[in-house]
Structures are given as C-alpha cells and as structure tokens.
Design an enzyme around this catalytic site. Structure first.
Site, PDB file in Angstrom:
ATOM      1  N   GLY A  56       0.799  -1.060  -0.001  1.00 31.48           N
ATOM      2  CA  GLY A  56       0.021   0.119   0.067  1.00 31.48           C
ATOM      3  C   GLY A  56       0.837   1.272   0.014  1.00 31.48           C
ATOM      4  O   GLY A  56       1.912   1.224  -0.440  1.00 31.48           O
ATOM      5  N   CYS A  57       0.312   2.301   0.571  1.00 31.58           N
ATOM      6  CA  CYS A  57       1.135   3.669   0.627  1.00 31.58           C
ATOM      7  C   CYS A  57       2.309   3.492   1.469  1.00 31.58           C
ATOM      8  O   CYS A  57       2.434   2.883   2.549  1.00 31.58           O
ATOM      9  CB  CYS A  57       0.183   4.592   1.134  1.00 31.58           C
ATOM     10  SG  CYS A  57       1.087   6.129   1.861  1.00 31.58           S
TER      11      CYS A  57
END
Length: 176
Positions: free
Chosen positions: A18-19
């Site tokens: 993810g981020c």
C-alpha cells in the site's frame, strides 16, 4: 541516510504494502532496522516520479527498501511484520488506496529470500479468510521517491493522513 559503507554491512528487504508512508512508519520502529527508504519498484518507466506512479501508468509499486542487521532481526521476522501490517488479500488495494501501485509485493534480493518469502506466505495464509494475493518477484531497479516522501510520518505526525491512517495502524501494532 546511511552511507554506502554502512549499507554494505546490512541486508536489504523490499516490500510493497500500500502507501509507502504507512509501511515506512511500521518498519522504522523495529529493532535491527537501520534505515527505510520509500521508493518505486516493479515497473517499466525509468526514474518515475510520484505523480507518474500514483496515476498507475508506470507499472511500479510504492515500496519501502529496508536496510536491516540480520544479527538483530531476521528476514522472516520482517515478513511476519509485513503480514500483520497490511491486508495481503486485497488485489491492488489497501484501504482507500486503489491501483497496481498499491499492490502487496515482496521483491526478493536472493534465492534464499525467495524461499523464505514463499514459506512465510504459506504459513501466513492461516491468518486470513481469503487467499493471499501478494506477489513474490525478483527485485528490480529501485527508484528512490522524492525527498518529501522520506520519513514522512516522523516529519508530519500532525498531518491528517498521519493522524487518521498511520497513527491508528501503529497503535494497533503496539508500535506507538
């Protein structure tokens, strides 16, 4: 940042989950992790920018490159933290972040890492109701993200994203 001499004495792990701001914040808190760099891996474009990667057009994943001391923390332990710190069962998505740039990925740097990652993934499956979709791929060229992405949580703790997404994650993992 570590010097090249310091990096040479450490092992490297590269994960997408993810981020990269969230992933970086988790791994920076672990004993034995000496440095975490946010960047991009697994795509076709040379020297991609955040804007290009975030639009999903380069094929890169947002990743963290982790330099760690294997005498203090093992690759297997890093993988255990990876499984606990994100949802590896959602294809190309983590929370509100959607796209291949947010895919769950382990980029291995040796055959030994590949073997450990595959075994870890198999073991971790028992923690989840849905199949793990994390890709396990040979590490390719790493492109470091722009300076403002490095140590993002440490430098921006009061930012809304840090307060609403990263801080609760760290608290859930007992890292803050």
């Amino acid at each position: 940042m570590l010097s090249e001499e310091e990096k040479a004495s450490l092992e490297t792990a590269t994960f997408g989950a993810g981020c990269f701001w969230c992933v970086e914040a988790v791994f920076e808190n672990l004993d034995g992790v000496k440095s975490v760099e946010s960047g991009y891996m697994g795509g076709e474009t040379e020297n991609p920018t955040y804007r290009e990667v975030s639009m999903g057009n380069t094929g890169h994943a947002e990743v963290t490159r982790i330099y760690y001391d294997p005498k203090v923390i093992s690759y297997k332990t890093l993988l255990d933290w990876l499984w606990r710190s994100h949802d590896p069962t959602t294809l190309n998505r983590q929370g509100a972040d959607v796209g291949t740039q947010y895919r769950s990925a382990i980029f291995y740097h040796s055959d030994e890492q590949r073997e450990i990652a595959e075994a870890s993934k198999e073991t971790a499956q028992s923690m989840f109701d849905s199949p793990i979709v994390t890709e396990i791929t040979a590490a390719s060229e790493f492109y470091i993200a722009e300076d403002y992405h490095q140590d993002y949580y440490k430098l921006n703790k009061s930012a809304p994203y840090c307060q609403m997404v990263i801080r609760p994650k760290l608290k859930k993992l007992d890292l803050e």
